[in-house]
Design a protein around this motif. Structure first.
Motif, PDB file in Angstrom:
ATOM      1  N   SER A 592     -30.572   4.676 -11.836  1.00 32.08           N
ATOM      2  CA  SER A 592     -29.960   4.866 -13.149  1.00 32.08           C
ATOM      3  C   SER A 592     -31.019   4.717 -14.258  1.00 32.08           C
ATOM      4  CB  SER A 592     -28.851   3.828 -13.348  1.00 32.08           C
ATOM      5  OG  SER A 592     -28.357   3.891 -14.657  1.00 32.08           O
ATOM      6  N   GLU A 594     -30.027   4.005 -17.232  1.00 31.65           N
ATOM      7  CA  GLU A 594     -29.220   3.314 -18.231  1.00 31.65           C
ATOM      8  C   GLU A 594     -30.007   2.136 -18.849  1.00 31.65           C
ATOM      9  OE1 GLU A 594     -26.481   3.496 -20.434  1.00 31.65           O
ATOM     10  OE2 GLU A 594     -25.269   3.874 -18.649  1.00 31.65           O
ATOM     11  N   SER A 616     -22.528   2.700 -22.946  1.00 34.82           N
ATOM     12  CA  SER A 616     -23.177   3.415 -21.837  1.00 34.82           C
ATOM     13  C   SER A 616     -23.259   4.903 -22.132  1.00 34.82           C
ATOM     14  CB  SER A 616     -22.384   3.200 -20.539  1.00 34.82           C
ATOM     15  OG  SER A 616     -22.897   4.007 -19.513  1.00 34.82           O
ATOM     16  N   LYS A 617     -24.286   5.561 -21.543  1.00 30.74           N
ATOM     17  CA  LYS A 617     -24.451   7.008 -21.693  1.00 30.74           C
ATOM     18  C   LYS A 617     -23.501   7.783 -20.759  1.00 30.74           C
ATOM     19  CE  LYS A 617     -29.385   6.436 -22.731  1.00 30.74           C
ATOM     20  NZ  LYS A 617     -30.760   6.759 -22.241  1.00 30.74           N
ATOM     21  N   SER A 670     -25.049   0.960 -11.631  1.00 31.99           N
ATOM     22  CA  SER A 670     -26.350   0.713 -12.275  1.00 31.99           C
ATOM     23  C   SER A 670     -27.074  -0.445 -11.589  1.00 31.99           C
ATOM     24  CB  SER A 670     -26.154   0.384 -13.750  1.00 31.99           C
ATOM     25  OG  SER A 670     -25.588  -0.913 -13.872  1.00 31.99           O
TER      26      SER A 670
END
Length: 676
Positions: A592, A594, A616-617, A670
């Motif tokens: 990830s 992230e 979060s994306k 993640s």
């Protein structure tokens, strides 16, 4: 003695834990001024409780709109409805009232058992007797109104019946929780409109028997317990065949698997009779069937054939036999043919007189072998045949090989063959059938001499040899064997599924899951089929099949997900192998990118910890919060996807003491984000 007492106590304990139950079942019939009710139980073990303790009867009336009139239930019996005493039954029971007398015996008759019975045998006898008495009482209360009322299995509600209303009756046991068991309340529904129904019953017919006429009528169209059968010689004056009610349910000749009831009337042959049927229902009503049918017994027994003998003297054949004792013999014919069941040609053009016991026949010079039989006929056309006798002139010339051999094998492994009859072979005795599992193997016989041109025999289908080779040989009167027919090759129906393939290896990387499996060892292999299912699913989905390729790359997978794979093979007959042992594979997680920027603060005055993080994306399913409580970071709480902060009491700075992991909607997760 102690042991017996313990056994009995154990039995009562078992009864207390597993009480015997029986349901109350019933039916009702409306009349203009009353509704008649009948009931019973489906379990003989609680029948005595039903008749001796009795039942309460409650009534509910529904109007034309199915609305209840007045109270829901109205009790219509001031006292429990139960069996009358033996003294009351004996006062009314007479010699003519057989049903009531039998019911009284069934309810109150005392039993006698052999004195040498063991305790367990006595219990078995008692149980069997209770069952038989329940059956007998049930039958006779189902054909006699007084018997049903006196046995406590019937009641008549004196009410003016309205065709537009419906009547519901509740039959409640007086003692629902008694010993030895429990009776379950029953309900009877009666439609007032049935008061105007006058059904017509049909279906009686006859069939001729030997000195008997068989009467039958359909069970489905016969809602009766018993019957009276009436017979007439002139279709005008009828009389009953038997004085007592005929009860087909307890007759030996009534099969529960059959759809008809039967009655066999023994009469003289060839005398016509007329019959009609009267059914008796549970309310004691007698209903005459609409059919009046004619029947006549016939002679179906042919004359017993005598021993038929043959003596040959040159071109003369002398046949002799003894005259049968039957007086209805009409005459004889003599038949000839090429097989033991000779019936192709009559050598006596006219019937021989019953007193004739010999016959001489001149054979044609062209005939070297033949079978002969005596055919007897009686005065009504029944035919019988004597034993066959065989005449032949020895020779050393074998017959021609059979031609036209054809055949088939059905799915149960029965081979059926046919071939042509050789009309040019006068001395033909028959044929033999031979088989082999390979064309170059030795053929072995599977039959004795077959007198016909067709033959059936079983073969095994549980074999890897898929074909069978067949030949037929002709045999003449001198037992000369012909050369074999042309070989017939038949395919056995395939009953053996192919060998199950096995998954040999797999890889699991960023490209997907790659699998490889074993080659098929089955000779009739068609192709392999690869199946897949996701974790938690029960249905296999076909994703690939091939008869040449033995590997497959499955790119349709998600990171962090588990999948199962299995295989099956299919052969040319459409048979499937078993499923291969499935393997479960979980895909790896993708890294990830992230960055949640998890930060924390601590207010010492309040001893309060606050955590915050950024959005979060990717689409979040939920968060997992980790906390170090002295043993390293471990799972602490699950937080909703919309959460961006967390607060709780603390003892110091949260830096390094908390972490967060994200579970995404696409099943990825993640890395751990450590609090800064």
């Amino acid at each position: 003695m102690k042991r017996i007492i313990i056994l009995i106590l154990c039995s009562f304990s078992a009864l207390a834990q597993n009480p015997i139950q029986g349901s109350i079942l019933g039916r009702g019939k409306p009349y203009k001024d009353k509704i008649a009710l009948r009931w019973n139980t489906n379990n003989y073990q609680v029948f005595k409780q039903l008749t001796q303790d009795g039942v309460w009867i409650d009534r509910m009336i529904l109007n034309a709109n199915n609305q209840v009139e007045g109270k829901d239930w109205t009790r219509i019996t001031a006292q429990p409805v139960k069996a009358k005493s033996l003294a009351e039954m004996e006062r009314i029971a007479t010699v003519k009232d057989t049903a009531l007398a039998i019911v009284a015996e069934g309810l109150y008759g005392k039993s006698e058992y052999p004195s040498d019975l063991s305790l367990m045998d006595r219990i078995k006898y008692q149980d069997m007797e209770r069952e038989n008495k329940h059956l007998i009482v049930t039958l006779y209360t189902s054909i006699n109104r007084e018997a049903a009322l006196y046995a406590g299995l019937g009641f008549e509600d004196a009410i003016s019946v309205d065709p537009n209303k419906k009547y519901v009756y509740r039959i409640t046991p007086v003692k629902p929780d008694g010993v030895p068991g429990t009776l379950i309340t029953g309900y009877i529904y009666v439609a007032g409109r049935d008061v105007n129904v006058n059904p017509e019953y049909r279906g009686l017919d006859t069939k001729a028997g030997e000195q008997a006429i068989v009467l039958r009528w359909p069970k489905s169209e016969s809602p009766f317990t018993g019957y009276f059968i009436e017979r007439s010689e002139d279709k005008k004056k009828f009389s009953r065949i038997h004085q007592n009610v005929y009860l087909p349910n307890i007759e030996v000749d009534s099969s529960s698997q059959d759809t008809f009831y039967y009655y066999y009337d023994s009469v003289a042959n060839y005398k016509p009779y007329y019959y009609r049927l009267i059914g008796i229902n549970a309310f004691g009503e007698h209903h005459l069937y609409a059919d009046t049918v004619r029947g006549m017994a016939e002679d179906f027994t042919p004359v017993t054939p005598p021993t038929f003998e043959l003596e040959k003297n040159g071109e003369k054949l002398s046949f002799t036999w003894k005259k049968p004792e039957e007086k209805d013999l009409k005459g004889y014919y003599i038949l000839t043919g090429k097989t033991p069941s000779a019936n192709e040609v009559l050598i006596t053009k006219t019937m021989l007189n019953p007193d004739v016991t010999q016959y001489t026949h001149t054979i044609d010079k062209s005939i070297s072998a033949a079978y002969y039989r005596l055919m007897l006929t009686d005065t009504v056309g029944n035919i019988s045949y004597s034993n066959p006798v065989y005449m032949f002139e020895p020779d050393e010339t074998p017959p021609a090989p059979p031609t036209g051999l054809t055949g088939k094998i059905d799915t149960s492994g029965i081979v059926t063959l046919n071939w042509n009859l050789d009309h040019n072979e006068a001395a033909l005795r028959g044929y033999k059938v031979y088989i082999a599992n390979q064309g170059d193997h030795q053929f072995t016989p599977v039959s004795n001499i077959v007198a016909d041109t067709t033959y059936s025999f079983p073969i095994s289908l549980e074999t890897l040899t898929r074909k069978v080779w067949i030949q037929v040989v002709a045999i003449d009167g001198s037992f000369n064997h012909s050369k074999p027919s042309k070989t017939l090759v038949l395919d056995r129906p395939d009953q053996i599924p192919p060998i199950t393939p096995q998954i040999l290896n797999y890889t699991n990387d960023k490209n997907g899951i790659s699998l490889s499996w074993s080659n098929s060892k089955s000779s009739d292999f068609k192709e392999n089929i690869l199946y897949k299912r996701s974790e938690g699913e029960t249905q296999w989905i076909e994703i690939f099949k091939s008869n040449k390729v033995y590997n497959y790359l499955d790119k349709d997978v998600k990171p962090g997900a588990q999948y199962e794979y299995t295989l099956r093979a299919i052969d040319s007959s459409g048979l499937y192998s078993d499923y291969a042992f499935p393997i479960a594979i979980r895909t790896s997680f993708q890294n990830s990118t992230e960055t949640l920027n998890l930060t924390g603060t601590y207010v010492a005055a309040k001893k309060w910890v606050t955590l915050k993080w950024t959005t979060s994306k990717k689409e979040v399913d939920y968060f997992i919060l980790y906390k170090d409580e002295g043993q390293g970071l471990t799972m602490y709480k699950s937080l909703p996807a919309s959460t961006l902060s967390f607060e709780e009491e603390g003892t110091g700075l949260p830096k390094g003491k908390y972490a967060l992991k994200v579970k995404y909607k696409d099943l990825q997760e993640s890395d751990l984000f450590i609090c800064k």
